[in-house]
Design a protein around this motif. Structure first.
Motif, PDB file in Angstrom:
ATOM      1  N   ALA A 109       0.836  -1.199   0.000  1.00 52.01           N
ATOM      2  CA  ALA A 109       0.000   0.000   0.000  1.00 52.01           C
ATOM      3  C   ALA A 109       0.870   1.248   0.000  1.00 52.01           C
ATOM      4  O   ALA A 109       0.565   2.243  -0.677  1.00 52.01           O
ATOM      5  N   GLU A 110       1.982   1.212   0.738  1.00 50.74           N
ATOM      6  CA  GLU A 110       2.906   2.339   0.760  1.00 50.74           C
ATOM      7  C   GLU A 110       3.543   2.538  -0.610  1.00 50.74           C
ATOM      8  O   GLU A 110       3.738   3.668  -1.064  1.00 50.74           O
ATOM      9  N   CYS A 111       3.842   1.434  -1.277  1.00 49.10           N
ATOM     10  CA  CYS A 111       4.410   1.496  -2.627  1.00 49.10           C
ATOM     11  C   CYS A 111       3.447   2.208  -3.581  1.00 49.10           C
ATOM     12  O   CYS A 111       3.841   3.101  -4.341  1.00 49.10           O
ATOM     13  N   PHE A 112       2.177   1.824  -3.528  1.00 48.39           N
ATOM     14  CA  PHE A 112       1.167   2.465  -4.378  1.00 48.39           C
ATOM     15  C   PHE A 112       0.982   3.938  -3.992  1.00 48.39           C
ATOM     16  O   PHE A 112       0.786   4.792  -4.856  1.00 48.39           O
ATOM     17  N   LEU A 113       1.040   4.217  -2.691  1.00 52.74           N
ATOM     18  CA  LEU A 113       0.836   5.589  -2.240  1.00 52.74           C
ATOM     19  C   LEU A 113       1.959   6.506  -2.722  1.00 52.74           C
ATOM     20  O   LEU A 113       1.705   7.668  -3.075  1.00 52.74           O
ATOM     21  N   TYR A 114       3.192   6.017  -2.744  1.00 55.13           N
ATOM     22  CA  TYR A 114       4.297   6.816  -3.284  1.00 55.13           C
ATOM     23  C   TYR A 114       4.018   7.207  -4.736  1.00 55.13           C
ATOM     24  O   TYR A 114       4.334   8.320  -5.171  1.00 55.13           O
ATOM     25  N   VAL A 139     -11.348  12.535  -5.875  1.00 55.36           N
ATOM     26  CA  VAL A 139     -10.278  11.793  -6.553  1.00 55.36           C
ATOM     27  C   VAL A 139      -9.200  11.385  -5.553  1.00 55.36           C
ATOM     28  O   VAL A 139      -8.705  10.244  -5.577  1.00 55.36           O
ATOM     29  N   SER A 140      -8.824  12.294  -4.658  1.00 49.82           N
ATOM     30  CA  SER A 140      -7.791  12.003  -3.661  1.00 49.82           C
ATOM     31  C   SER A 140      -8.207  10.847  -2.755  1.00 49.82           C
ATOM     32  O   SER A 140      -7.400   9.949  -2.466  1.00 49.82           O
ATOM     33  N   MET A 141      -9.458  10.869  -2.310  1.00 46.20           N
ATOM     34  CA  MET A 141      -9.955   9.791  -1.456  1.00 46.20           C
ATOM     35  C   MET A 141      -9.946   8.462  -2.202  1.00 46.20           C
ATOM     36  O   MET A 141      -9.563   7.421  -1.649  1.00 46.20           O
ATOM     37  N   CYS A 142     -10.351   8.491  -3.477  1.00 44.73           N
ATOM     38  CA  CYS A 142     -10.373   7.258  -4.272  1.00 44.73           C
ATOM     39  C   CYS A 142      -8.964   6.714  -4.492  1.00 44.73           C
ATOM     40  O   CYS A 142      -8.732   5.499  -4.423  1.00 44.73           O
ATOM     41  N   LEU A 143      -8.004   7.606  -4.738  1.00 45.43           N
ATOM     42  CA  LEU A 143      -6.624   7.169  -4.941  1.00 45.43           C
ATOM     43  C   LEU A 143      -6.038   6.572  -3.663  1.00 45.43           C
ATOM     44  O   LEU A 143      -5.337   5.556  -3.703  1.00 45.43           O
ATOM     45  N   PHE A 145      -7.782   5.248  -1.127  1.00 41.33           N
ATOM     46  CA  PHE A 145      -8.483   3.987  -0.883  1.00 41.33           C
ATOM     47  C   PHE A 145      -7.984   2.902  -1.840  1.00 41.33           C
ATOM     48  O   PHE A 145      -7.819   1.741  -1.449  1.00 41.33           O
ATOM     49  N   GLY A 146      -7.751   3.287  -3.099  1.00 43.00           N
ATOM     50  CA  GLY A 146      -7.242   2.326  -4.086  1.00 43.00           C
ATOM     51  C   GLY A 146      -5.890   1.781  -3.690  1.00 43.00           C
ATOM     52  O   GLY A 146      -5.596   0.594  -3.910  1.00 43.00           O
ATOM     53  N   SER A 147      -5.040   2.613  -3.094  1.00 44.85           N
ATOM     54  CA  SER A 147      -3.723   2.155  -2.640  1.00 44.85           C
ATOM     55  C   SER A 147      -3.871   1.098  -1.552  1.00 44.85           C
ATOM     56  O   SER A 147      -3.185   0.062  -1.566  1.00 44.85           O
ATOM     57  N   TRP A 148      -4.775   1.367  -0.602  1.00 39.67           N
ATOM     58  CA  TRP A 148      -4.996   0.394   0.474  1.00 39.67           C
ATOM     59  C   TRP A 148      -5.614  -0.897  -0.059  1.00 39.67           C
ATOM     60  O   TRP A 148      -5.204  -1.997   0.334  1.00 39.67           O
ATOM     61  N   LEU A 149      -6.574  -0.779  -0.970  1.00 41.35           N
ATOM     62  CA  LEU A 149      -7.240  -1.957  -1.514  1.00 41.35           C
ATOM     63  C   LEU A 149      -6.272  -2.806  -2.328  1.00 41.35           C
ATOM     64  O   LEU A 149      -6.235  -4.040  -2.185  1.00 41.35           O
ATOM     65  N   ALA A 150      -5.488  -2.166  -3.188  1.00 38.38           N
ATOM     66  CA  ALA A 150      -4.518  -2.902  -4.003  1.00 38.38           C
ATOM     67  C   ALA A 150      -3.487  -3.601  -3.119  1.00 38.38           C
ATOM     68  O   ALA A 150      -3.089  -4.742  -3.388  1.00 38.38           O
ATOM     69  N   GLY A 151      -3.059  -2.931  -2.051  1.00 36.95           N
ATOM     70  CA  GLY A 151      -2.121  -3.556  -1.121  1.00 36.95           C
ATOM     71  C   GLY A 151      -2.710  -4.781  -0.452  1.00 36.95           C
ATOM     72  O   GLY A 151      -2.031  -5.805  -0.285  1.00 36.95           O
TER      73      GLY A 151
END
Length: 323
Positions: A109-114, A139-143, A145-151
């Motif tokens: 999730a941290e990788c996606f967030l970077y 958009v920011s909230m979706c991005l 949340f998407g980072s956490w979900l993908a992780g």
């Protein structure tokens, strides 16, 4: 160890860091100080972002998310490591499964967030007139949340593939936490699929995110060089240098560790200690030193209620995690 299936396992034994028998007390104190600084520093960053209206922007929203991830990532491994240093080496099977899952969930999730943070800087610097639309709060909230979900999805895949295997060679994990590669060494079945998935999944995620980050910063550098005033260029650079620094500190040891599926040496452990303990403790320092807005907010709140609350909550968190 007797038994033919992982379901028969009651617990594992974490062998921990090598050559620490004569350094237990100094190492425990050192790790405790670093972990405490990680908690306090990141709690303060979250508190400053939340308590300072001018910082209620997508950039600092993602920074607060990063600080929360850093707190959680360190807390997954470091309290257990502290116990391990004091010879509490046994870890229940269920806790080992949970540790592996949450570690890879939070790290990916941290990788996606970077990557999201790099896109945010690209939108702010390269497309400033469209920034509000490109990075709205929705958009920011979706991005985020998407980072956490993908992780989470990434971690579930590796956790299931790892712990469906039978373990009968030993119950001693030659590492300081339950990670994929050290656990696979205990399996008495073919682990080719698992190792292939490590290379395919982790490498593809890391490489894809890294390429996207580099593309963003190539565009950012070109845009910055077109800024006519030195003050404008310096301000743009200051918001990007911190992010580039923490990306390098996170990616380099991670890639080194997981690109070699036979890893497990002392050097690999040192790399793992770096990105699970040192990097999360450095992130608040890097952002507060390089970012003028964060520095200004910290100075204003240094003697305020927010500072005292941040230290208090960090102390409570340490007490619950370690003791």
């Amino acid at each position: 160890m007797d038994g033919r299936n992982s379901s028969l396992l009651v617990d594992f034994i974490l062998k921990g860091l090598p050559c620490v028998d004569k350094l237990q007390v100094p190492l425990f104190l050192f790790l405790s100080v670093i972990y405490t600084s990680t908690l306090v520093g990141n709690v303060l960053i979250i508190g400053v972002v939340k308590g300072t209206p001018p910082l209620h922007t997508p950039m600092y929203f993602f920074l607060a998310n990063l600080s929360f991830l850093d707190i959680c990532l360190s807390s997954v491994t470091v309290p257990r490591l502290l116990g391990n240093v004091l010879s509490m080496k046994t870890i229940p099977f269920s806790e080992c499964v949970s540790q592996l899952y949450f570690f890879h969930f939070l790290a990916s999730a941290e990788c996606f967030l970077y990557t999201v943070m790099a896109y945010d800087r690209y939108a702010a610097i390269c497309r400033p007139l469209h920034y509000t639309g490109l990075m709205s709060w929705k958009v920011s909230m979706c991005l985020a949340f998407g980072s956490w979900l993908a992780g989470s999805l990434h971690s579930v895949t590796h956790t299931v593939l790892t712990f469906h295997l039978p373990f009968c060679h030993s119950n001693e994990i030659d590492y300081f936490f339950c990670d994929i590669i050290p656990v696979l060494k205990l399996a008495c079945a073919d682990t080719t699929l698992n190792k292939t998935m490590i290379l395919a999944n982790i490498a593809s995620i890391s490489l894809s995110c890294f390429i996207l980050i580099m593309i963003s910063y190539i565009h950012i550098i070109v845009a910055i060089m077109r800024i006519k005033t030195a003050a404008g260029r310096n301000k743009a650079f200051s918001t990007c240098v911190s992010h580039v620094t923490v990306v390098a500190l996170f990616y380099i040891p991670c890639v080194f560790t997981y690109m070699r599926t036979d890893s497990g040496s002392s050097f690999d452990m040192a790399a793992a200690v770096f990105y699970t303990l040192i990097t999360p403790s450095l992130n608040p320092i890097i952002y507060s030193l390089r970012n003028q807005e964060v520095k200004g907010a910290l100075k204003k709140m240094k003697n305020g209620v927010l500072f005292r609350q941040g230290v208090f909550y960090a102390a409570v968190f340490i007490n619950r995690s370690v003791f």
